[in-house]
Scaffold this motif. Structure first.
Motif, PDB file in Angstrom:
ATOM      1  N   TRP A  51       0.884  -1.162   0.000  1.00  0.00           N
ATOM      2  CA  TRP A  51       0.000   0.000   0.000  1.00  0.00           C
ATOM      3  C   TRP A  51       0.919   1.208   0.000  1.00  0.00           C
ATOM      4  O   TRP A  51       1.747   1.331   0.898  1.00  0.00           O
ATOM      5  CB  TRP A  51      -0.860  -0.066   1.259  1.00  0.00           C
ATOM      6  CG  TRP A  51      -1.773   1.069   1.516  1.00  0.00           C
ATOM      7  CD1 TRP A  51      -3.119   1.100   1.273  1.00  0.00           C
ATOM      8  CD2 TRP A  51      -1.457   2.328   2.126  1.00  0.00           C
ATOM      9  NE1 TRP A  51      -3.633   2.296   1.678  1.00  0.00           N
ATOM     10  CE2 TRP A  51      -2.638   3.071   2.198  1.00  0.00           C
ATOM     11  CE3 TRP A  51      -0.277   2.904   2.588  1.00  0.00           C
ATOM     12  CZ2 TRP A  51      -2.683   4.358   2.728  1.00  0.00           C
ATOM     13  CZ3 TRP A  51      -0.323   4.178   3.119  1.00  0.00           C
ATOM     14  CH2 TRP A  51      -1.519   4.891   3.177  1.00  0.00           C
ATOM     15  N   LYS A  52       0.826   2.100  -1.033  1.00  0.00           N
ATOM     16  CA  LYS A  52       1.833   3.160  -1.167  1.00  0.00           C
ATOM     17  C   LYS A  52       1.226   4.548  -1.350  1.00  0.00           C
ATOM     18  O   LYS A  52       0.270   4.724  -2.090  1.00  0.00           O
ATOM     19  CB  LYS A  52       2.720   2.916  -2.392  1.00  0.00           C
ATOM     20  CG  LYS A  52       3.527   1.662  -2.374  1.00  0.00           C
ATOM     21  CD  LYS A  52       4.553   1.717  -3.470  1.00  0.00           C
ATOM     22  CE  LYS A  52       4.428   0.595  -4.434  1.00  0.00           C
ATOM     23  NZ  LYS A  52       5.429   0.640  -5.494  1.00  0.00           N
ATOM     24  N   VAL A  53       1.861   5.514  -0.725  1.00  0.00           N
ATOM     25  CA  VAL A  53       1.629   6.931  -0.996  1.00  0.00           C
ATOM     26  C   VAL A  53       2.933   7.434  -1.607  1.00  0.00           C
ATOM     27  O   VAL A  53       4.001   7.297  -1.007  1.00  0.00           O
ATOM     28  CB  VAL A  53       1.255   7.709   0.281  1.00  0.00           C
ATOM     29  CG1 VAL A  53       1.227   9.200   0.023  1.00  0.00           C
ATOM     30  CG2 VAL A  53      -0.098   7.228   0.801  1.00  0.00           C
ATOM     31  N   VAL A  54       2.846   8.014  -2.819  1.00  0.00           N
ATOM     32  CA  VAL A  54       4.014   8.277  -3.652  1.00  0.00           C
ATOM     33  C   VAL A  54       4.107   9.749  -4.031  1.00  0.00           C
ATOM     34  O   VAL A  54       3.090  10.401  -4.248  1.00  0.00           O
ATOM     35  CB  VAL A  54       3.920   7.445  -4.958  1.00  0.00           C
ATOM     36  CG1 VAL A  54       5.157   7.632  -5.817  1.00  0.00           C
ATOM     37  CG2 VAL A  54       3.675   5.980  -4.659  1.00  0.00           C
ATOM     38  N   CYS A  55       5.321  10.255  -4.139  1.00  0.00           N
ATOM     39  CA  CYS A  55       5.563  11.569  -4.733  1.00  0.00           C
ATOM     40  C   CYS A  55       6.599  11.391  -5.825  1.00  0.00           C
ATOM     41  O   CYS A  55       7.744  11.057  -5.560  1.00  0.00           O
ATOM     42  CB  CYS A  55       6.059  12.587  -3.703  1.00  0.00           C
ATOM     43  SG  CYS A  55       6.277  14.234  -4.435  1.00  0.00           S
ATOM     44  N   ARG A  56       6.178  11.604  -7.074  1.00  0.00           N
ATOM     45  CA  ARG A  56       7.059  11.505  -8.234  1.00  0.00           C
ATOM     46  C   ARG A  56       7.241  12.862  -8.907  1.00  0.00           C
ATOM     47  O   ARG A  56       7.650  12.935 -10.050  1.00  0.00           O
ATOM     48  CB  ARG A  56       6.486  10.527  -9.256  1.00  0.00           C
ATOM     49  CG  ARG A  56       6.396   9.106  -8.796  1.00  0.00           C
ATOM     50  CD  ARG A  56       5.813   8.224  -9.900  1.00  0.00           C
ATOM     51  NE  ARG A  56       5.540   6.895  -9.435  1.00  0.00           N
ATOM     52  CZ  ARG A  56       6.426   5.904  -9.387  1.00  0.00           C
ATOM     53  NH1 ARG A  56       7.652   6.109  -9.796  1.00  0.00           N
ATOM     54  NH2 ARG A  56       6.086   4.722  -8.936  1.00  0.00           N
ATOM     55  N   GLU A  57       6.911  13.925  -8.203  1.00  0.00           N
ATOM     56  CA  GLU A  57       6.957  15.255  -8.811  1.00  0.00           C
ATOM     57  C   GLU A  57       8.391  15.632  -9.164  1.00  0.00           C
ATOM     58  O   GLU A  57       9.257  15.721  -8.292  1.00  0.00           O
ATOM     59  CB  GLU A  57       6.353  16.291  -7.871  1.00  0.00           C
ATOM     60  CG  GLU A  57       6.170  17.624  -8.541  1.00  0.00           C
ATOM     61  CD  GLU A  57       5.337  18.576  -7.712  1.00  0.00           C
ATOM     62  OE1 GLU A  57       5.545  19.786  -7.864  1.00  0.00           O
ATOM     63  OE2 GLU A  57       4.489  18.112  -6.923  1.00  0.00           O
ATOM     64  N   PRO A  58       8.659  15.856 -10.450  1.00  0.00           N
ATOM     65  CA  PRO A  58      10.022  16.204 -10.858  1.00  0.00           C
ATOM     66  C   PRO A  58      10.409  17.598 -10.383  1.00  0.00           C
ATOM     67  O   PRO A  58       9.556  18.444 -10.144  1.00  0.00           O
ATOM     68  CB  PRO A  58       9.964  16.137 -12.387  1.00  0.00           C
ATOM     69  CG  PRO A  58       8.536  16.332 -12.735  1.00  0.00           C
ATOM     70  CD  PRO A  58       7.741  15.798 -11.577  1.00  0.00           C
ATOM     71  N   GLY A  59      11.704  17.806 -10.237  1.00  0.00           N
ATOM     72  CA  GLY A  59      12.214  19.116  -9.853  1.00  0.00           C
ATOM     73  C   GLY A  59      12.232  19.365  -8.358  1.00  0.00           C
ATOM     74  O   GLY A  59      12.718  20.397  -7.910  1.00  0.00           O
ATOM     75  N   LEU A  60      11.733  18.426  -7.568  1.00  0.00           N
ATOM     76  CA  LEU A  60      11.778  18.562  -6.113  1.00  0.00           C
ATOM     77  C   LEU A  60      12.956  17.774  -5.566  1.00  0.00           C
ATOM     78  O   LEU A  60      13.281  16.693  -6.062  1.00  0.00           O
ATOM     79  CB  LEU A  60      10.496  18.018  -5.470  1.00  0.00           C
ATOM     80  CG  LEU A  60       9.194  18.742  -5.754  1.00  0.00           C
ATOM     81  CD1 LEU A  60       8.050  18.048  -5.020  1.00  0.00           C
ATOM     82  CD2 LEU A  60       9.272  20.199  -5.359  1.00  0.00           C
ATOM     83  N   CYS A  61      13.573  18.285  -4.523  1.00  0.00           N
ATOM     84  CA  CYS A  61      14.597  17.531  -3.802  1.00  0.00           C
ATOM     85  C   CYS A  61      13.906  16.373  -3.084  1.00  0.00           C
ATOM     86  O   CYS A  61      12.705  16.420  -2.813  1.00  0.00           O
ATOM     87  CB  CYS A  61      15.293  18.414  -2.771  1.00  0.00           C
ATOM     88  SG  CYS A  61      16.202  19.785  -3.503  1.00  0.00           S
TER      89      CYS A  61
END
Length: 157
Positions: A51-61
């Protein structure tokens, strides 16, 4: 050097499905994995439920990606901690996963080399006290995978 990276928080289990985790937490995951879904030949090999909560937003550290994940999960810290504890008692648990691909020229998502003065340097990252407190409260591990995507032909030169 081109860099592609993402982070996710996952609850995992060999027995409790992602649907059951969603029901217990009241939080809809961004992604799920179903046990046995990785391999079908010669027979299904249990990969475990995730079960995953993901952040793939480019340009973020990485630390910014992690902060966004924790911000979403923080209101449910007690429920996550309770479920993660039950999962850990049965070979499951919780993990904060960071995945980074260096020299990934096939992807044009982000680059660590600033082209403008306000472009962030994506190489460095840290975990602040709030994130560490959340990970401790829910009993999560930290797992960081880093891959050098430089082709073999480039190494020979």
């Amino acid at each position: 050097m081109p860099l592609r990276q993402y982070a996710y928080f996952a609850l995992f289990s060999g027995h409790v499905s992602a649907d059951e985790m969603t029901s217990q937490l009241g939080i809809t995951p961004d992604e799920v994995s179903v046990r046995g879904s990785r391999f079908t030949e010669p027979k299904a090999i249990p990969a475990g439920h995730r079960w995953k909560v993901v952040c793939r937003e480019p340009g973020l550290c990485v630390d910014e990606q992690i902060a966004r994940i924790v911000e979403r999960l923080r209101p449910c810290t007690d429920r996550i901690a309770e479920l993660a504890g039950r999962l850990a008692a049965d070979d499951g648990g919780a993990v904060l996963q960071v995945v980074r691909y260096f020299n990934d020229t096939g992807q044009d998502e982000s680059s660590s080399r600033p082209e403008a003065p306000d472009t962030p340097n994506l190489f460095g990252w840290h975990l602040d006290r709030d994130v560490l407190g959340f990970l401790t409260a829910v009993g999560a591990e930290l797992d960081v995978d880093e891959y050098d995507m430089t082709g073999d032909d480039e190494d020979a030169g």
